[in-house]
Write a protein that holds these residues in place. Structure first.
Motif, PDB file in Angstrom:
ATOM      1  N   ILE A 197      -2.689   7.707  -6.507  1.00 46.80           N
ATOM      2  CA  ILE A 197      -1.483   8.404  -6.965  1.00 46.80           C
ATOM      3  C   ILE A 197      -0.280   7.464  -6.863  1.00 46.80           C
ATOM      4  O   ILE A 197       0.557   7.399  -7.778  1.00 46.80           O
ATOM      5  CB  ILE A 197      -1.271   9.698  -6.148  1.00 46.80           C
ATOM      6  N   ASP A 198      -0.201   6.740  -5.761  1.00 48.30           N
ATOM      7  CA  ASP A 198       0.886   5.779  -5.542  1.00 48.30           C
ATOM      8  C   ASP A 198       0.965   4.807  -6.728  1.00 48.30           C
ATOM      9  O   ASP A 198       2.031   4.557  -7.301  1.00 48.30           O
ATOM     10  CB  ASP A 198       0.565   5.023  -4.239  1.00 48.30           C
ATOM     11  N   GLN A 199      -0.197   4.296  -7.117  1.00 49.16           N
ATOM     12  CA  GLN A 199      -0.281   3.317  -8.203  1.00 49.16           C
ATOM     13  C   GLN A 199       0.179   3.920  -9.530  1.00 49.16           C
ATOM     14  O   GLN A 199       0.997   3.343 -10.244  1.00 49.16           O
ATOM     15  CB  GLN A 199      -1.745   2.919  -8.336  1.00 49.16           C
ATOM     16  N   ALA A 238      -2.267   2.398   8.011  1.00 46.62           N
ATOM     17  CA  ALA A 238      -3.601   2.993   7.913  1.00 46.62           C
ATOM     18  C   ALA A 238      -4.321   2.748   9.241  1.00 46.62           C
ATOM     19  O   ALA A 238      -3.845   1.965  10.076  1.00 46.62           O
ATOM     20  CB  ALA A 238      -4.354   2.344   6.766  1.00 46.62           C
ATOM     21  N   ASP A 239      -5.475   3.406   9.424  1.00 48.36           N
ATOM     22  CA  ASP A 239      -6.194   3.261  10.699  1.00 48.36           C
ATOM     23  C   ASP A 239      -6.535   1.799  10.972  1.00 48.36           C
ATOM     24  O   ASP A 239      -7.075   1.112  10.104  1.00 48.36           O
ATOM     25  CB  ASP A 239      -7.466   4.115  10.672  1.00 48.36           C
ATOM     26  N   ASN A 240      -6.234   1.349  12.179  1.00 45.17           N
ATOM     27  CA  ASN A 240      -6.469  -0.044  12.555  1.00 45.17           C
ATOM     28  C   ASN A 240      -6.551  -0.107  14.080  1.00 45.17           C
ATOM     29  O   ASN A 240      -6.186   0.851  14.774  1.00 45.17           O
ATOM     30  CB  ASN A 240      -5.326  -0.924  12.029  1.00 45.17           C
ATOM     31  N   GLY A 243       0.866   6.149  10.084  1.00 45.24           N
ATOM     32  CA  GLY A 243      -0.169   6.915   9.373  1.00 45.24           C
ATOM     33  C   GLY A 243      -0.350   6.379   7.957  1.00 45.24           C
ATOM     34  O   GLY A 243       0.566   5.765   7.391  1.00 45.24           O
ATOM     35  N   GLY A 244      -1.530   6.642   7.407  1.00 41.82           N
ATOM     36  CA  GLY A 244      -1.882   6.089   6.092  1.00 41.82           C
ATOM     37  C   GLY A 244      -0.874   6.365   4.991  1.00 41.82           C
ATOM     38  O   GLY A 244      -0.625   5.514   4.135  1.00 41.82           O
ATOM     39  N   VAL A 245      -0.264   7.556   5.002  1.00 42.35           N
ATOM     40  CA  VAL A 245       0.686   7.905   3.932  1.00 42.35           C
ATOM     41  C   VAL A 245       1.958   7.043   4.009  1.00 42.35           C
ATOM     42  O   VAL A 245       2.673   6.883   3.021  1.00 42.35           O
ATOM     43  CB  VAL A 245       1.019   9.419   3.965  1.00 42.35           C
ATOM     44  N   SER A 301      -0.676  11.278   7.929  1.00 40.01           N
ATOM     45  CA  SER A 301      -2.003  10.698   7.678  1.00 40.01           C
ATOM     46  C   SER A 301      -2.877  11.735   6.995  1.00 40.01           C
ATOM     47  O   SER A 301      -2.392  12.756   6.516  1.00 40.01           O
ATOM     48  CB  SER A 301      -2.610  10.266   9.016  1.00 40.01           C
ATOM     49  N   GLY A 302      -4.191  11.458   6.981  1.00 41.60           N
ATOM     50  CA  GLY A 302      -5.109  12.396   6.353  1.00 41.60           C
ATOM     51  C   GLY A 302      -5.212  13.708   7.112  1.00 41.60           C
ATOM     52  O   GLY A 302      -5.471  14.756   6.529  1.00 41.60           O
ATOM     53  N   GLY A 303      -4.984  13.668   8.409  1.00 43.34           N
ATOM     54  CA  GLY A 303      -5.127  14.884   9.216  1.00 43.34           C
ATOM     55  C   GLY A 303      -3.831  15.373   9.836  1.00 43.34           C
ATOM     56  O   GLY A 303      -3.797  16.462  10.410  1.00 43.34           O
ATOM     57  N   PHE A 306      -2.339  14.537  -0.833  1.00 42.08           N
ATOM     58  CA  PHE A 306      -2.491  13.450  -1.809  1.00 42.08           C
ATOM     59  C   PHE A 306      -3.937  13.387  -2.302  1.00 42.08           C
ATOM     60  O   PHE A 306      -4.200  13.241  -3.493  1.00 42.08           O
ATOM     61  CB  PHE A 306      -2.116  12.098  -1.179  1.00 42.08           C
ATOM     62  N   ASP A 307      -4.895  13.487  -1.358  1.00 45.49           N
ATOM     63  CA  ASP A 307      -6.307  13.383  -1.740  1.00 45.49           C
ATOM     64  C   ASP A 307      -6.720  14.550  -2.640  1.00 45.49           C
ATOM     65  O   ASP A 307      -7.459  14.375  -3.607  1.00 45.49           O
ATOM     66  CB  ASP A 307      -7.197  13.339  -0.481  1.00 45.49           C
ATOM     67  N   LYS A 308      -6.205  15.755  -2.321  1.00 46.81           N
ATOM     68  CA  LYS A 308      -6.571  16.922  -3.134  1.00 46.81           C
ATOM     69  C   LYS A 308      -5.887  16.858  -4.504  1.00 46.81           C
ATOM     70  O   LYS A 308      -6.469  17.238  -5.515  1.00 46.81           O
ATOM     71  CB  LYS A 308      -6.216  18.212  -2.404  1.00 46.81           C
ATOM     72  N   CYS A 331       1.973   4.086   3.932  1.00 45.23           N
ATOM     73  CA  CYS A 331       1.768   2.957   2.995  1.00 45.23           C
ATOM     74  C   CYS A 331       2.408   3.277   1.651  1.00 45.23           C
ATOM     75  O   CYS A 331       2.601   2.375   0.825  1.00 45.23           O
ATOM     76  CB  CYS A 331       0.277   2.740   2.706  1.00 45.23           C
ATOM     77  N   ASN A 332       2.677   4.549   1.403  1.00 45.56           N
ATOM     78  CA  ASN A 332       3.142   4.964   0.076  1.00 45.56           C
ATOM     79  C   ASN A 332       4.473   4.300  -0.289  1.00 45.56           C
ATOM     80  O   ASN A 332       5.455   4.425   0.433  1.00 45.56           O
ATOM     81  CB  ASN A 332       3.276   6.492   0.041  1.00 45.56           C
ATOM     82  N   ARG A 333       4.462   3.627  -1.440  1.00 45.10           N
ATOM     83  CA  ARG A 333       5.649   2.841  -1.803  1.00 45.10           C
ATOM     84  C   ARG A 333       6.857   3.716  -2.087  1.00 45.10           C
ATOM     85  O   ARG A 333       7.983   3.374  -1.761  1.00 45.10           O
ATOM     86  CB  ARG A 333       5.331   1.949  -3.005  1.00 45.10           C
TER      87      ARG A 333
HETATM   88  O1  KG4 Z   1      -3.993   7.157   8.909  1.00 47.86           O
HETATM   89  P1  KG4 Z   1      -5.128   7.160   7.953  1.00 47.86           P
HETATM   90  O2  KG4 Z   1      -5.679   5.812   7.518  1.00 47.86           O
HETATM   91  O3  KG4 Z   1      -6.333   7.987   8.501  1.00 47.86           O
HETATM   92  C1  KG4 Z   1      -6.153   9.172   9.220  1.00 47.86           C
HETATM   93  O4  KG4 Z   1      -5.956   9.079  10.466  1.00 47.86           O
HETATM   94  O5  KG4 Z   1      -6.167  10.224   8.554  1.00 47.86           O
HETATM   95  O6  KG4 Z   1      -4.644   7.992   6.665  1.00 47.86           O
HETATM   96  C2  KG4 Z   1      -5.479   8.222   5.556  1.00 47.86           C
HETATM   97  C3  KG4 Z   1      -4.703   9.001   4.515  1.00 47.86           C
HETATM   98  C4  KG4 Z   1      -5.539   9.403   3.312  1.00 47.86           C
HETATM   99  O7  KG4 Z   1      -5.329  10.770   3.058  1.00 47.86           O
HETATM  100  C5  KG4 Z   1      -4.997   8.533   2.184  1.00 47.86           C
HETATM  101  O8  KG4 Z   1      -5.080   9.121   0.902  1.00 47.86           O
HETATM  102  C6  KG4 Z   1      -3.554   8.357   2.617  1.00 47.86           C
HETATM  103  O9  KG4 Z   1      -3.605   8.204   4.003  1.00 47.86           O
HETATM  104  N1  KG4 Z   1      -2.934   7.177   1.991  1.00 47.86           N
HETATM  105  C7  KG4 Z   1      -1.905   7.233   1.130  1.00 47.86           C
HETATM  106  C8  KG4 Z   1      -1.660   5.908   0.696  1.00 47.86           C
HETATM  107  N2  KG4 Z   1      -2.537   5.091   1.343  1.00 47.86           N
HETATM  108  C9  KG4 Z   1      -3.319   5.894   2.130  1.00 47.86           C
HETATM  109  N3  KG4 Z   1      -1.185   8.285   0.680  1.00 47.86           N
HETATM  110  C10 KG4 Z   1      -0.215   8.024  -0.213  1.00 47.86           C
HETATM  111  N4  KG4 Z   1       0.078   6.786  -0.669  1.00 47.86           N
HETATM  112  C11 KG4 Z   1      -0.611   5.708  -0.245  1.00 47.86           C
HETATM  113  N5  KG4 Z   1      -0.318   4.487  -0.702  1.00 47.86           N
END
Ligand code: KG4
Ligand code: ZN
Length: 345
Positions: free
Chosen positions: A183-185, A305-307, A273-275, A136-138, A166-168, A277-279
């Motif tokens: 980036i994924d897109q 992602a967070d839910n 975690g959010g990442v 995830s982000g953290g 990814f964000d950086k 989602c990355n295809r």
């Molecule tokens: O789990 P999350 O929603 O929140 C945290 O708990 O951090 O994760 C957010 C992170 C962000 O850094 C975002 O850029 C990343 O997940 N993220 C992705 C994608 N969708 C969200 N990273 C890569 N590819 C994606 N499709």
């Protein structure tokens, strides 16, 4: 058992009602991501204020959608750690108030364990012990999971989390925030071999990960040896850079996950975690697990992602074990396990 889940650990305000830990009756996520695009990241004070504004609405909305009355619920579960302190306080305070007013038990949920528990929202059963990866982000960490809702930390990143990287990287490439989806897109139409980028910690023989060097390598590749030159990439150059960066992250995560699964004799891999989602990551994990005869559970993207559905789902496992929190529950910014945490207070 019907549980109301509440999530407010970072910049998503979410509520969900889940039956028996796996049937989502209603869910709602209000993301503040667009509000933070201008800042390039989450501003904690603004996130907390937005939670205050949105929490009552999202909670009322899921109760309405599921056509439930408070008396139909069996517990209120809330993300209690780790996260931004101001943000966590909003959700925890709301959960405590509802639990008092509606006379319901309160369940304190670890947000990271909830990401792993999101796989229980899928129809497929999980064969424990499983190997968990939270990206995830953290966080970018591996967990040995002997049973649902219990993950023992094996190791993880020593610097940036994958989502943070990814964000950086997106910021380096002049894209918006949050960068992962962008980036994924772009990566879908780029050449992953265009830029030679490092794969760190592949041979460390343990669960450590590192993404800071990769991020710096990308910076020097696209903005010169001091990283200060203007970006001179055309549209295809941007797609290629995104694809090359994503390929480096994905290769390391997949290979280290397979190595870790083997080391700990786990045949079922679970990811959250959010990442997740990355295809590119999803595809590479699916392919690797099929080749190795391993089972893989990847939650639907909305549950990566967070839910709050994942919070209610883990809340169900904890409630079944009788692990309820005291009415004096207070949030914590970190996941460090201590006596206070073990008692759920
Ligand atoms: O789990 P999350 O929603 O929140 C945290 O708990 O951090 O994760 C957010 C992170 C962000 O850094 C975002 O850029 C990343 O997940 N993220 C992705 C994608 N969708 C969200 N990273 C890569 N590819 C994606 N499709
Ligand atoms: Zn998260």
């Amino acid at each position: 058992m019907i549980i109301l889940g509440i999530e407010s650990s970072c910049d998503e305000t979410a509520a969900a009602v889940v039956e028996n830990g796996n049937r989502v009756l209603a869910e709602r996520v209000h993301s503040q991501a667009a509000d933070f695009a201008q800042w390039g990241g989450v501003v904690p004070e603004l996130a907390a204020r937005a939670h205050l504004n949105h929490l009552p609405g999202v909670i009322a909305e899921v109760m309405d959608q599921a056509q439930l009355q408070p008396r139909d619920l069996h517990a209120v579960a809330v993300s209690c750690w780790p996260g931004l302190m101001g943000s966590l306080l909003c959700g925890v305070t709301a959960a405590k108030m509802l639990s008092q007013r509606w006379q319901l038990p309160l369940v304190a949920v670890d947000h990271i364990q909830a990401h792993l528990h999101a796989v229980h929202l899928l129809p497929q059963a999980i064969a424990y012990p499983a190997l968990g990866l939270v990206v995830s982000g953290g966080h970018s960490h591996f967990y040995y999971c002997p049973e649902a809702g219990r993950g023992q930390l094996l190791g993880g990143t020593i610097d940036d989390a994958a989502g943070e990287a990814f964000d950086k990287a997106a910021a380096i490439l002049g894209l918006g925030y949050p960068g992962g989806p962008l980036i994924d897109q772009l990566a879908a139409e780029g050449d992953p071999k265009a830029l030679p980028l490092p794969r760190s910690m592949l041979h460390s023989g343990d669960e450590r990960l590192s993404f800071a060097g990769l991020k710096t390598a990308l910076l020097y590749r696209v903005r010169g040896p001091l990283g200060k030159d203007p970006l001179q990439l055309d549209a295809q150059g941007l797609r290629d850079a995104a694809a090359s960066f994503q390929a480096a992250v994905v290769e390391v995560l997949v290979r280290k996950m397979l190595q870790t699964a083997q080391r700990h004799s786990c045949r079922h891999l679970i990811v959250g975690g959010g990442v997740a989602c990355n295809r590119g990551l999803r595809q590479a994990l699916q392919q690797a697990c099929a080749e190795q005869g391993l089972q893989l559970s990847l939650p639907e993207p909305r549950h990566c992602a967070d839910n709050a559905a994942m919070v209610a789902s883990l809340g169900h496992s904890l409630a079944q074990r009788g692990e309820f929190a005291a009415p004096t529950l207070s949030p914590l910014p970190t996941t460090a396990v201590g006596p206070r945490r073990q008692q759920g207070k």
